[in-house]
Write a protein that holds these residues in place. Structure first.
Motif, PDB file in Angstrom:
ATOM      1  N   GLU A   1       0.734  -1.044   0.010  1.00  0.00           N
ATOM      2  CA  GLU A   1       0.108   0.051  -0.035  1.00  0.00           C
ATOM      3  C   GLU A   1       0.894   1.298  -0.007  1.00  0.00           C
ATOM      4  O   GLU A   1       1.861   1.291   0.429  1.00  0.00           O
ATOM      5  CB  GLU A   1      -0.838   0.007   1.349  1.00  0.00           C
ATOM      6  CG  GLU A   1      -0.104   0.081   2.446  1.00  0.00           C
ATOM      7  CD  GLU A   1      -1.081   0.307   3.675  1.00  0.00           C
ATOM      8  OE1 GLU A   1      -2.408   0.264   3.598  1.00  0.00           O
ATOM      9  OE2 GLU A   1      -0.382   0.404   4.931  1.00  0.00           O
ATOM     10  N   LEU A   2       0.230   2.336  -0.591  1.00  0.00           N
ATOM     11  CA  LEU A   2       0.948   3.688  -0.769  1.00  0.00           C
ATOM     12  C   LEU A   2       0.895   4.293   0.724  1.00  0.00           C
ATOM     13  O   LEU A   2       0.055   4.332   1.543  1.00  0.00           O
ATOM     14  CB  LEU A   2       0.377   4.557  -1.625  1.00  0.00           C
ATOM     15  CG  LEU A   2       0.784   5.986  -1.618  1.00  0.00           C
ATOM     16  CD1 LEU A   2       2.087   6.218  -2.143  1.00  0.00           C
ATOM     17  CD2 LEU A   2      -0.290   7.055  -2.174  1.00  0.00           C
ATOM     18  N   VAL A   3       2.094   4.416   1.228  1.00  0.00           N
ATOM     19  CA  VAL A   3       2.502   5.569   2.556  1.00  0.00           C
ATOM     20  C   VAL A   3       2.450   6.890   2.152  1.00  0.00           C
ATOM     21  O   VAL A   3       1.514   7.688   2.789  1.00  0.00           O
ATOM     22  CB  VAL A   3       3.732   4.921   3.270  1.00  0.00           C
ATOM     23  CG1 VAL A   3       3.737   5.656   4.454  1.00  0.00           C
ATOM     24  CG2 VAL A   3       3.626   3.324   3.507  1.00  0.00           C
ATOM     25  N   ALA A   4       3.228   7.393   1.519  1.00  0.00           N
ATOM     26  CA  ALA A   4       3.458   8.693   0.925  1.00  0.00           C
ATOM     27  C   ALA A   4       4.000   8.769  -0.178  1.00  0.00           C
ATOM     28  O   ALA A   4       4.944   8.177  -0.808  1.00  0.00           O
ATOM     29  CB  ALA A   4       4.095   9.436   2.119  1.00  0.00           C
ATOM     30  N   VAL A   5       3.851   9.909  -1.028  1.00  0.00           N
ATOM     31  CA  VAL A   5       4.588  10.245  -2.348  1.00  0.00           C
ATOM     32  C   VAL A   5       4.859  11.707  -2.091  1.00  0.00           C
ATOM     33  O   VAL A   5       4.005  12.826  -1.528  1.00  0.00           O
ATOM     34  CB  VAL A   5       3.508   9.887  -3.528  1.00  0.00           C
ATOM     35  CG1 VAL A   5       2.154  10.507  -3.117  1.00  0.00           C
ATOM     36  CG2 VAL A   5       4.450   9.867  -4.835  1.00  0.00           C
ATOM     37  N   ILE A   6       5.813  12.188  -3.078  1.00  0.00           N
ATOM     38  CA  ILE A   6       6.324  13.549  -3.307  1.00  0.00           C
ATOM     39  C   ILE A   6       6.548  13.889  -4.659  1.00  0.00           C
ATOM     40  O   ILE A   6       7.345  12.765  -5.265  1.00  0.00           O
ATOM     41  CB  ILE A   6       7.444  13.946  -2.409  1.00  0.00           C
ATOM     42  CG1 ILE A   6       7.830  15.495  -2.441  1.00  0.00           C
ATOM     43  CG2 ILE A   6       8.628  13.014  -2.525  1.00  0.00           C
ATOM     44  CD1 ILE A   6       8.574  16.236  -1.376  1.00  0.00           C
ATOM     45  N   THR A   7       6.124  14.677  -5.297  1.00  0.00           N
ATOM     46  CA  THR A   7       6.081  14.842  -6.665  1.00  0.00           C
ATOM     47  C   THR A   7       7.499  15.804  -6.923  1.00  0.00           C
ATOM     48  O   THR A   7       8.033  16.506  -6.110  1.00  0.00           O
ATOM     49  CB  THR A   7       4.950  15.536  -7.343  1.00  0.00           C
ATOM     50  OG1 THR A   7       4.731  16.907  -6.803  1.00  0.00           O
ATOM     51  CG2 THR A   7       3.573  14.668  -7.089  1.00  0.00           C
ATOM     52  N   SER A   8       7.664  15.961  -8.314  1.00  0.00           N
ATOM     53  CA  SER A   8       8.777  17.032  -8.683  1.00  0.00           C
ATOM     54  C   SER A   8       8.551  18.403  -7.908  1.00  0.00           C
ATOM     55  O   SER A   8       9.474  19.108  -7.775  1.00  0.00           O
ATOM     56  CB  SER A   8       9.024  16.856 -10.090  1.00  0.00           C
ATOM     57  OG  SER A   8       7.794  17.246 -10.719  1.00  0.00           O
ATOM     58  N   GLY A   9       7.233  18.670  -8.039  1.00  0.00           N
ATOM     59  CA  GLY A   9       6.709  20.077  -7.593  1.00  0.00           C
ATOM     60  C   GLY A   9       6.648  20.224  -6.222  1.00  0.00           C
ATOM     61  O   GLY A   9       6.175  21.196  -5.540  1.00  0.00           O
ATOM     62  N   SER A  10       7.163  19.002  -5.466  1.00  0.00           N
ATOM     63  CA  SER A  10       7.181  19.112  -3.688  1.00  0.00           C
ATOM     64  C   SER A  10       5.740  18.895  -3.532  1.00  0.00           C
ATOM     65  O   SER A  10       5.528  19.027  -2.273  1.00  0.00           O
ATOM     66  CB  SER A  10       7.790  20.304  -3.029  1.00  0.00           C
ATOM     67  OG  SER A  10       9.402  20.052  -3.637  1.00  0.00           O
ATOM     68  N   THR A  11       4.853  18.549  -4.061  1.00  0.00           N
ATOM     69  CA  THR A  11       3.566  18.267  -3.602  1.00  0.00           C
ATOM     70  C   THR A  11       3.389  16.754  -2.939  1.00  0.00           C
ATOM     71  O   THR A  11       3.977  16.036  -3.617  1.00  0.00           O
ATOM     72  CB  THR A  11       2.367  18.146  -4.741  1.00  0.00           C
ATOM     73  OG1 THR A  11       2.431  19.258  -5.487  1.00  0.00           O
ATOM     74  CG2 THR A  11       1.050  17.704  -4.238  1.00  0.00           C
ATOM     75  N   THR A  12       3.004  16.807  -1.723  1.00  0.00           N
ATOM     76  CA  THR A  12       2.889  15.468  -0.996  1.00  0.00           C
ATOM     77  C   THR A  12       1.440  14.921  -0.861  1.00  0.00           C
ATOM     78  O   THR A  12       0.445  15.638  -0.634  1.00  0.00           O
ATOM     79  CB  THR A  12       3.538  15.606   0.603  1.00  0.00           C
ATOM     80  OG1 THR A  12       2.813  16.581   0.932  1.00  0.00           O
ATOM     81  CG2 THR A  12       4.887  16.147   0.378  1.00  0.00           C
ATOM     82  N   ASN A  13       1.479  13.677  -0.562  1.00  0.00           N
ATOM     83  CA  ASN A  13       0.316  13.077  -0.281  1.00  0.00           C
ATOM     84  C   ASN A  13       0.503  11.738   0.435  1.00  0.00           C
ATOM     85  O   ASN A  13       1.516  10.877   0.399  1.00  0.00           O
ATOM     86  CB  ASN A  13      -0.395  12.333  -1.698  1.00  0.00           C
ATOM     87  CG  ASN A  13      -1.765  11.883  -1.498  1.00  0.00           C
ATOM     88  OD1 ASN A  13      -2.547  12.444  -0.835  1.00  0.00           O
ATOM     89  ND2 ASN A  13      -2.147  10.775  -2.307  1.00  0.00           N
ATOM     90  N   TYR A  14      -0.547  11.500   1.576  1.00  0.00           N
ATOM     91  CA  TYR A  14      -0.229  10.654   2.416  1.00  0.00           C
ATOM     92  C   TYR A  14      -1.515   9.612   2.613  1.00  0.00           C
ATOM     93  O   TYR A  14      -2.492  10.100   2.428  1.00  0.00           O
ATOM     94  CB  TYR A  14      -0.094  11.203   3.978  1.00  0.00           C
ATOM     95  CG  TYR A  14       1.266  12.165   4.016  1.00  0.00           C
ATOM     96  CD1 TYR A  14       1.382  13.533   3.571  1.00  0.00           C
ATOM     97  CD2 TYR A  14       2.482  11.630   4.236  1.00  0.00           C
ATOM     98  CE1 TYR A  14       2.316  14.263   3.877  1.00  0.00           C
ATOM     99  CE2 TYR A  14       3.673  12.307   4.611  1.00  0.00           C
ATOM    100  CZ  TYR A  14       3.512  13.650   4.238  1.00  0.00           C
ATOM    101  OH  TYR A  14       4.792  14.301   4.383  1.00  0.00           O
ATOM    102  N   ALA A  15      -1.112   8.363   3.067  1.00  0.00           N
ATOM    103  CA  ALA A  15      -2.329   7.561   3.380  1.00  0.00           C
ATOM    104  C   ALA A  15      -2.948   8.105   4.633  1.00  0.00           C
ATOM    105  O   ALA A  15      -2.190   8.568   5.697  1.00  0.00           O
ATOM    106  CB  ALA A  15      -1.614   6.077   3.862  1.00  0.00           C
ATOM    107  N   ASP A  16      -4.408   7.873   4.675  1.00  0.00           N
ATOM    108  CA  ASP A  16      -5.037   8.554   5.980  1.00  0.00           C
ATOM    109  C   ASP A  16      -4.559   7.908   7.070  1.00  0.00           C
ATOM    110  O   ASP A  16      -4.262   8.334   8.110  1.00  0.00           O
ATOM    111  CB  ASP A  16      -6.317   8.067   6.140  1.00  0.00           C
ATOM    112  CG  ASP A  16      -7.022   8.894   4.727  1.00  0.00           C
ATOM    113  OD1 ASP A  16      -8.320   8.629   4.367  1.00  0.00           O
ATOM    114  OD2 ASP A  16      -6.506   9.785   4.314  1.00  0.00           O
ATOM    115  N   SER A  17      -3.865   6.586   7.312  1.00  0.00           N
ATOM    116  CA  SER A  17      -3.622   6.122   8.398  1.00  0.00           C
ATOM    117  C   SER A  17      -2.055   6.763   8.872  1.00  0.00           C
ATOM    118  O   SER A  17      -1.810   6.481  10.179  1.00  0.00           O
ATOM    119  CB  SER A  17      -3.039   4.510   8.220  1.00  0.00           C
ATOM    120  OG  SER A  17      -2.234   4.262   6.966  1.00  0.00           O
ATOM    121  N   VAL A  18      -1.295   7.506   8.131  1.00  0.00           N
ATOM    122  CA  VAL A  18       0.052   7.701   8.807  1.00  0.00           C
ATOM    123  C   VAL A  18      -0.094   9.759   8.702  1.00  0.00           C
ATOM    124  O   VAL A  18       0.879  10.215   9.225  1.00  0.00           O
ATOM    125  CB  VAL A  18       1.084   7.703   7.597  1.00  0.00           C
ATOM    126  CG1 VAL A  18       0.946   5.934   7.727  1.00  0.00           C
ATOM    127  CG2 VAL A  18       1.145   8.054   6.358  1.00  0.00           C
TER     128      VAL A  18
END
Length: 120
Positions: A46-63
């Protein structure tokens, strides 16, 4: 080829902290995004967290609120600061890289994983 080397996993007590690192090297012209995934025993990755080239971040709700993803662009290194760890965070954590090589070919690369165990 692209290589990803993860480090920083280990055994930690509930409520503790760990910092994971993922160093990328090889045929990398540009990075589209980097992320952390995890796979617990008997469960799907499962996805935990991701960061794009533009520094946008996205997190799983659980973390959310406990984990922070960041990147050192100069070193092509990805980090995951994990605080307030819970037993349910126990898993193998994998680094993922979405990049383009010098021929502008898009590549998706996985690291070999690092084990995080949260237990008293």
């Amino acid at each position: 080829q692209v290589q990803l080397v993860e480090s920083g996993g280990g055994l930690v007590q509930p409520g503790g902290s760990l910092r994971l690192s993922c160093a990328a090297s090889g045929n990398i012209f540009s990075i589209n995004s980097m992320g952390w995934y995890r796979q617990a025993p008997g469960k799907e990755r499962e996805l935990v967290a991701v960061i794009t080239s533009g520094s946008t971040t996205n997190y799983a709700d659980s973390v959310k609120g406990r984990f922070t993803i960041s990147r050192d662009n100069a070193k092509n290194t990805l980090y995951l600061q994990m605080n307030s760890l819970k037993p349910e965070d126990t898993a193998v954590y994998y680094c993922n890289l979405d990049s383009s090589d010098y021929r502008r070919r898009r590549m998706f690369t996985w690291g070999k994983g690092t084990l995080v165990t949260v237990s008293s």
